[in-house]
Design an enzyme around this catalytic site. Structure first.
Site, PDB file in Angstrom:
ATOM      1  N   ASP A  84     -27.478 -52.842  96.103  1.00 23.40           N
ATOM      2  CA  ASP A  84     -27.825 -53.808  94.997  1.00 23.40           C
ATOM      3  C   ASP A  84     -27.166 -53.425  93.795  1.00 23.40           C
ATOM      4  O   ASP A  84     -27.345 -52.544  92.991  1.00 23.40           O
ATOM      5  CB  ASP A  84     -29.297 -53.863  94.984  1.00 23.40           C
ATOM      6  N   GLY A 115     -38.698 -56.536  95.898  1.00 23.55           N
ATOM      7  CA  GLY A 115     -39.928 -55.871  95.206  1.00 23.55           C
ATOM      8  C   GLY A 115     -39.680 -55.677  93.789  1.00 23.55           C
ATOM      9  O   GLY A 115     -38.509 -56.034  93.262  1.00 23.55           O
ATOM     10  N   LYS A 118     -31.687 -49.171 100.546  1.00 25.27           N
ATOM     11  CA  LYS A 118     -31.045 -49.859  99.730  1.00 25.27           C
ATOM     12  C   LYS A 118     -30.750 -48.902  98.501  1.00 25.27           C
ATOM     13  O   LYS A 118     -31.708 -48.441  98.116  1.00 25.27           O
ATOM     14  CB  LYS A 118     -31.897 -51.214  99.138  1.00 25.27           C
ATOM     15  N   GLU A 142     -26.193 -57.203  97.471  1.00 27.84           N
ATOM     16  CA  GLU A 142     -27.196 -57.708  96.655  1.00 27.84           C
ATOM     17  C   GLU A 142     -26.693 -57.946  95.370  1.00 27.84           C
ATOM     18  O   GLU A 142     -26.373 -57.108  94.607  1.00 27.84           O
ATOM     19  CB  GLU A 142     -28.467 -57.099  96.814  1.00 27.84           C
ATOM     20  N   ASP A 181     -30.182 -62.461  94.573  1.00 26.91           N
ATOM     21  CA  ASP A 181     -31.364 -61.961  94.137  1.00 26.91           C
ATOM     22  C   ASP A 181     -31.613 -62.833  92.713  1.00 26.91           C
ATOM     23  O   ASP A 181     -32.236 -64.159  92.957  1.00 26.91           O
ATOM     24  CB  ASP A 181     -31.522 -60.602  93.915  1.00 26.91           C
ATOM     25  N   LYS A 187     -38.299 -63.164  96.149  1.00 25.51           N
ATOM     26  CA  LYS A 187     -39.322 -62.514  95.610  1.00 25.51           C
ATOM     27  C   LYS A 187     -40.374 -63.665  94.954  1.00 25.51           C
ATOM     28  O   LYS A 187     -39.774 -64.607  94.119  1.00 25.51           O
ATOM     29  CB  LYS A 187     -38.784 -61.774  94.356  1.00 25.51           C
ATOM     30  N   LYS A 231     -28.921 -48.651  94.620  1.00 26.50           N
ATOM     31  CA  LYS A 231     -28.541 -49.270  93.363  1.00 26.50           C
ATOM     32  C   LYS A 231     -27.084 -48.871  93.237  1.00 26.50           C
ATOM     33  O   LYS A 231     -26.708 -47.695  93.377  1.00 26.50           O
ATOM     34  CB  LYS A 231     -29.378 -49.215  92.169  1.00 26.50           C
ATOM     35  N   SER A 286     -36.102 -48.998  98.222  1.00 26.40           N
ATOM     36  CA  SER A 286     -34.838 -49.129  97.111  1.00 26.40           C
ATOM     37  C   SER A 286     -34.824 -47.822  96.316  1.00 26.40           C
ATOM     38  O   SER A 286     -35.538 -47.437  95.544  1.00 26.40           O
ATOM     39  CB  SER A 286     -35.270 -50.154  96.324  1.00 26.40           C
TER      40      SER A 286
HETATM   41  O1  OSB Z   1     -33.043 -55.987  91.965  1.00 25.59           O
HETATM   42  O2  OSB Z   1     -34.598 -55.759  93.539  1.00 25.59           O
HETATM   43  C1  OSB Z   1     -34.177 -55.606  92.471  1.00 25.59           C
HETATM   44  C2  OSB Z   1     -36.911 -53.438  90.794  1.00 25.59           C
HETATM   45  C3  OSB Z   1     -37.056 -54.084  89.635  1.00 25.59           C
HETATM   46  C4  OSB Z   1     -36.493 -55.103  89.209  1.00 25.59           C
HETATM   47  C5  OSB Z   1     -35.262 -55.581  90.204  1.00 25.59           C
HETATM   48  C6  OSB Z   1     -35.183 -54.932  91.540  1.00 25.59           C
HETATM   49  C7  OSB Z   1     -35.981 -53.903  91.594  1.00 25.59           C
HETATM   50  C8  OSB Z   1     -35.905 -52.955  92.916  1.00 25.59           C
HETATM   51  C9  OSB Z   1     -37.066 -52.372  93.330  1.00 25.59           C
HETATM   52  O3  OSB Z   1     -34.907 -52.923  93.570  1.00 25.59           O
HETATM   53  C10 OSB Z   1     -37.819 -52.574  94.511  1.00 25.59           C
HETATM   54  C11 OSB Z   1     -39.314 -52.069  94.618  1.00 25.59           C
HETATM   55  O4  OSB Z   1     -39.043 -50.817  94.954  1.00 25.59           O
HETATM   56  O5  OSB Z   1     -40.241 -52.412  94.170  1.00 25.59           O
HETATM   57 MG    MG Z   2     -32.045 -57.066  93.490  1.00 24.48          MG
END
Ligand code: OSB
Ligand code: MG
Length: 376
Positions: free
Chosen positions: A188, A290, A161, A213, A238, A262, A163, A135
């Protein structure tokens, strides 16, 4: 099993690089490590409540409060036949999923170890290797994003992925697609948009993203159903899924075609498994999200992702993707084909390095059954 000693450890881990999302900029990550001890066995769990209430309402202080004042007193010194017994003991506590998941994970680890089973084994995992994924936060420009993606592909990641946020969306995806037309690419939004942005999501359809997402409200299920009906790309929830009930609502309403599980967000592995099984029965694929976990939480995610309906790669990357230092040995590393091995040893299958843990500790507190703390 009977746990006479439970310890909470507030840790702070420094990120290798700031992680930028529509929610803000993170330079370090604070979590709570939960350690349970009983009958000669030590179990470890990680509560992924963060320092800020921007992803979830929970924070390290709220999780600490719920753990120390309600969850720990309800299980400390009690005879537990299984993890389910613990859940029953604190079933009065509403919400606070991340607090619950941290304790539950430690109990699962201890129960697995006491039966000489791996965490994957006790949860019903079937895979020896899981598909990893990375991510990537928002970058200064599309060019910088392309270089980042290139680097991760070289490391072996096969699913990327990114952001997105208003102003950092269409042109970044467009630029990436020019260079990588066939890449398994996800975006995301972390709830940065509203239904007024429907045209943007319609336009994104041409890029063949595997999923988008959580584009809309962090607690919304209904409006996502309106958006999903107007676009071809699969939506994935999510933030707004905290339980099996939320999952049913999302799928029955047609709000999404994929679910991000999660364990922290849904209260632990027990609820995660219920969601997994329900989605399997509806032919809805799931993947493991994650929360920038240390190796303790990462181990839990890897074990969970070994269940059969985790058919999409998770946000499960190598320990060194976010951090230079790891608190477990061995660290988690992806294989050159983008997979990660599922530990086979008892419980989480990795050892906690206590001196590394100490280096990251902000504060810790021990709860002992002998102190006579009564249940709730
Ligand atoms: O939206 O998935 C998410 C990290 C912190 C809070 C929300 C998210 C995330 C990530 C990071 O996308 C995923 C990772 O590398 O652990
Ligand atoms: Mg997310």
């Amino acid at each position: 099993m009977r746990f006479d000693r439970i310890e909470l450890i507030h840790i702070k881990m420094i990120l290798r690089a700031p992680f930028v999302t529509s929610m803000g900029v993170e330079s370090d990550e604070e979590h709570i490590i939960v350690r349970v001890d009983g009958e000669g066995v030590t179990g470890w769990g990680e509560s992924v409540a963060e320092g800020t209430p921007f992803y979830s309402y929970e924070t390290v202080p709220t999780a600490w409060h719920i753990l120390s004042d309600f969850l720990i007193p309800s299980v400390l010194g009690k005879d537990l036949k299984s993890v389910a017994d613990a859940l029953e003991l604190y079933s009065k506590v509403r919400g606070h999923m991340m607090a619950k998941a941290g304790l539950e994970a430690a109990l699962w680890d201890a129960f697995a170890k006491s039966q000489n089973l791996s965490l994957s084994g006790i949860l019903g995992g079937v895979r020896k290797k899981i598909d990893a994924g990375v991510s990537i936060g928002i970058q200064e420009s599309a060019e910088v994003m392309i270089r980042k993606v290139e680097g991760y592909l070289k490391e072996g990641y096969r699913r990327i992925k990114i952001k997105i946020a208003p102003g950092n969306d269409f042109h970044v995806v467009e630029a990436l697609r020019k260079v990588y037309p066939d890449l398994q690419l996800w975006v995301d939004a972390n709830s940065a948009y509203t239904l007024k942005d429907t045209d943007l999501f319609k336009k994104l359809d041409i890029f063949g993203l595997e999923l988008i997402e959580q584009p809309l409200g962090y607690n919304d299920i209904y409006e996502h159903s309106k958006l999903q009906k107007q676009i071809k790309t699969a939506l994935c929830l999510d933030e707004s899924v905290h339980s099996l009930a939320d999952t049913c609502a999302g799928i029955e309403l047609g709000s999404c075609r994929i679910i991000n599980i999660k364990p922290g967000r849904v209260g632990g592995f027990t609820e995660a498994k219920l969601i997994h099984d329900y989605c399997a029965s509806k032919d809805v694929p799931v993947w493991c999200g994650g929360m920038l976990e240390s190796g303790i939480g990462r181990a839990g995610n890897v074990a969970l992702a070994s269940l059969p309906n985790f058919t999409l790669p998770g946000d499960i990357s190598s320990s060194n993707r976010h951090y230079l230092e790891e608190i477990v040995e061995p660290a988690f590393l992806i294989n050159s084909d983008g997979t990660m091995n599922v530990p086979v040893g008892p419980g989480i299958g990795v050892e906690v390095n206590l001196s590394q843990l100490k280096k990251m500790t902000v504060r810790s507190e021990v709860f002992s059954a002998s102190q006579g703390i009564s249940g709730i």
